[in-house]
Design an enzyme around this catalytic site. Structure first.
Site, PDB file in Angstrom:
ATOM      1  N   CYS A  83     -49.388 -21.929  36.799  1.00 17.63           N
ATOM      2  CA  CYS A  83     -49.896 -20.502  36.494  1.00 17.63           C
ATOM      3  C   CYS A  83     -51.256 -20.269  37.359  1.00 17.63           C
ATOM      4  O   CYS A  83     -51.074 -19.287  38.305  1.00 17.63           O
ATOM      5  CB  CYS A  83     -50.215 -20.077  35.180  1.00 17.63           C
ATOM      6  SG  CYS A  83     -50.625 -18.285  34.923  1.00 17.63           S
ATOM      7  N   CYS A 111     -48.535 -19.462  26.430  1.00 15.94           N
ATOM      8  CA  CYS A 111     -48.168 -18.295  26.201  1.00 15.94           C
ATOM      9  C   CYS A 111     -46.652 -17.891  25.917  1.00 15.94           C
ATOM     10  O   CYS A 111     -46.372 -17.129  24.951  1.00 15.94           O
ATOM     11  CB  CYS A 111     -48.748 -17.233  27.041  1.00 15.94           C
ATOM     12  SG  CYS A 111     -47.939 -17.504  28.814  1.00 15.94           S
TER      13      CYS A 111
END
Length: 378
Positions: free
Chosen positions: A117, A213
């Site tokens: 990410c 997440c």
């Protein structure tokens, strides 16, 4: 405490009121403190939070970038009077991070989606957005130090060794580093919370994010829902070649794993390798886990001094929480892959990052190759 912030001349030659800072706000205490302090010091702060994954089951309270985190970031910005925007990166996050996560497990690796990410969405797409809206710099809440030594930009470990996040930033480029600031590098977490409490920031006591997440609780269930083909039954082999049983998909295992094998044996067995070509889990005694050599793909180098042909003596970390070990690093002139010879044996998990240091300075790193696969293609 505040005097220890890395805030001297965020942009040389520009006063705070002339400087637009885009703060990457996760909704947590660290990035909130960065945004509020910069705002109070006169910088033109723009808060930005990435929307990465929309699912009612995704946010467990310990993950980041969920709907609750976006709300917290917006609330902090509204309380102190600076603008805040939500950036919808769900599509690119799915392609660059979630699909890579699934494919890594299918390839017999144990991925680190948070680094992916950083490598793609945060330090590529978000920086591009910040430049587009006229940002002079991007600031984050990472616990690392950005130093300029004899004209060379460098990343160093954060002062708080328990919170140091340099491991997760090995894939940054020097071009990105020119544009990013890490104001918390000289602080420890306890002091950051005290600053948040002093400034009455609403998330001052919010727990740190810990979970991935898009993986709220059970990564095996997440894998099965994302790609049912990742769960394919196969054989469990001992390192001596004998078949000991069956498994329910190599994606359900990681190197070093002991529990969940379902095999009765005279001594404890561990997963020592995963062969995605043969769909085989290979097990053996703990002694067979120890490796002294590994290979790296996508080796990223942050020093102007390149790796010499005879190799470089440095320290490496093989997991974010592991201690550094001494090693000799070299780079193949043929394919650019890194070769790391460890001076002491370690458990090595393919798909994890091998991050290279000179004491506290981050030199670079790469992704650990699955040596079962690499030996077949080398």
């Amino acid at each position: 405490m505040i005097n220890n912030l890395q805030l001297d001349s965020l942009v040389p030659g520009k006063r705070p009121e002339e400087t637009t800072v885009v703060v990457a706000m996760s909704g947590g205490v660290d990035s909130s403190v960065v945004a509020v302090l910069l705002h109070k010091m006169g910088y033109k702060v723009i808060g930005a939070t990435m929307q990465l994954y929309s699912s009612p089951n995704a946010s467990s309270g310990k993950s980041c970038c969920g709907n609750a985190d976006i709300y917290d970031a917006k609330k902090v910005a509204a309380s102190f009077g600076f603008p805040h925007y939500v950036l919808n990166y769900e599509e690119v996050f799915r392609k660059e991070v979630i699909e890579d996560f699934v494919n890594s497990y299918k390839a017999g690796e144990t991925p680190i989606p948070c680094i992916k990410c950083n490598q793609t969405v945060k330090f590529r797409d978000m920086l591009k957005m910040a430049r587009t809206i006229g940002g002079d710099v991007v600031a984050t809440g990472h616990y690392v130090r950005r130093l300029e030594v004899e004209g060379e930009l460098q990343i160093w470990s954060g002062k708080d060794k328990n919170k140091d996040q340099s491991y997760f930033l090995f894939s940054m480029t020097l071009e990105q580093l020119k544009f990013v600031r890490f104001p918390l590098g000289n602080l420890v977490k306890g002091d950051v919370r005290k600053i948040a409490q002093y400034l009455n920031i609403e998330v001052a006591d919010k727990p740190d994010s810990q979970d991935i997440c898009f993986v709220p609780k059970n990564y095996k269930k997440t894998l099965a829902s994302l790609d049912p083909s990742a769960i394919k039954k196969g054989k469990i082999h001992h390192i001596d070649g004998s078949v000991l049983g069956e498994h329910d998909g190599i994606a359900n295992f990681t190197v070093g794993q002991r529990k969940g094998l379902g095999i009765a044996y005279p001594y404890p067995l561990y997963v020592v390798a995963l062969d995605p070509v043969k769909n085989t889990v290979i097990v053996g005694p703990s002694s067979s886990l120890v490796k002294t050599q590994l290979f790296l793909r996508d080796l990223n180098w942050l020093s102007k001094d390149q790796i010499p042909e005879h190799g470089l003596s440095a320290s490496v970390r093989l997991r974010s929480s592991s201690s550094a070990v001494q090693a000799t690093i070299s780079r193949s002139a043929k394919d650019g892959k890194g070769r790391v010879v460890l001076h002491e044996g370690c458990v090595v998990s393919p798909g994890q990052a091998c991050v290279i240091y000179d004491n506290e300075r981050l030199l670079g790193g790469g992704w650990i190759l699955n040596q079962v696969r690499y030996s077949e293609t080398a």
